[in-house]
Design a protein around this motif. Structure first.
Motif, short mmCIF file in Angstrom:
data_model
loop_
_atom_site.label_atom_id
_atom_site.label_comp_id
_atom_site.label_asym_id
_atom_site.label_seq_id
_atom_site.Cartn_x
_atom_site.Cartn_y
_atom_site.Cartn_z
N PRO A 194 0.46 7.89 -6.29
CA PRO A 194 0.41 6.61 -6.97
C PRO A 194 1.21 6.66 -8.28
N PRO A 195 1.72 5.51 -8.71
CA PRO A 195 2.48 5.50 -9.96
C PRO A 195 1.57 5.79 -11.15
N PRO A 232 0.83 -1.21 0.00
CA PRO A 232 0.00 0.00 0.00
C PRO A 232 0.86 1.25 0.00
N LEU A 233 0.29 2.33 -0.49
CA LEU A 233 1.01 3.59 -0.56
C LEU A 233 1.23 4.15 0.84
N GLU A 234 2.36 4.78 1.01
CA GLU A 234 2.65 5.45 2.27
C GLU A 234 1.88 6.76 2.32
#
Length: 138
Positions: free
Chosen positions: A131-132, A124-126
């Protein structure tokens, strides 16, 4: 009525009642609550008995559709086909399950589906991480 309340919730309610009502009024409140619940239960059972007496044998005619409805709530498509088309014989389904390879889906159950490659799950994203960007999708 209180079947889904555990002992920890009951203790929290007791402590809250003790703080709100105080130790001198708590026993009276408990007696009043139990008496009221018992009276409501007696009213409900009395109403049911009175309705049963007034309707007589027709009361059972009202209960049968409700029992059928409760039976239908538990039906799945497989059980409906088994009951109504196969007269309760589910050996066809059991034979098909035995013939299928044992594949597990995302939930760990046997879905009988072919083994497709699953997308790789990323971490999961920090916090505050962007997001990419997928250049193929834009």
């Amino acid at each position: 009525m209180f079947s889904n309340i555990g002992w920890s919730e009951m203790m929290i309610l007791l402590v809250a009642a003790l703080v709100i009502l105080g130790p001198e009024r708590l026993p009276g409140a408990v007696r009043w609550t139990t008496r009221s619940l018992r009276q409501v239960r007696d009213y409900a059972s009395g109403a049911t008995a009175q309705l049963k007496d007034e309707l007589g044998p027709e009361f059972e005619d009202f209960r049968k559709p409700l029992a059928d409805l409760n039976e239908l709530r538990g039906m799945t498509p497989r059980s409906m086909v088994t009951k109504h088309l196969l007269n309760g014989d589910d050996s066809i389904f059991r034979n098909m399950e035995d013939a299928l390879p044992d594949k597990k889906d995302l939930y760990g159950t046997n879905s009988g589906m072919p083994d497709y490659p699953m997308p790789k799950l990323e971490k999961p994203l920090e916090r505050n991480e962007r997001p990419p960007i997928d250049t193929d999708a834009t």
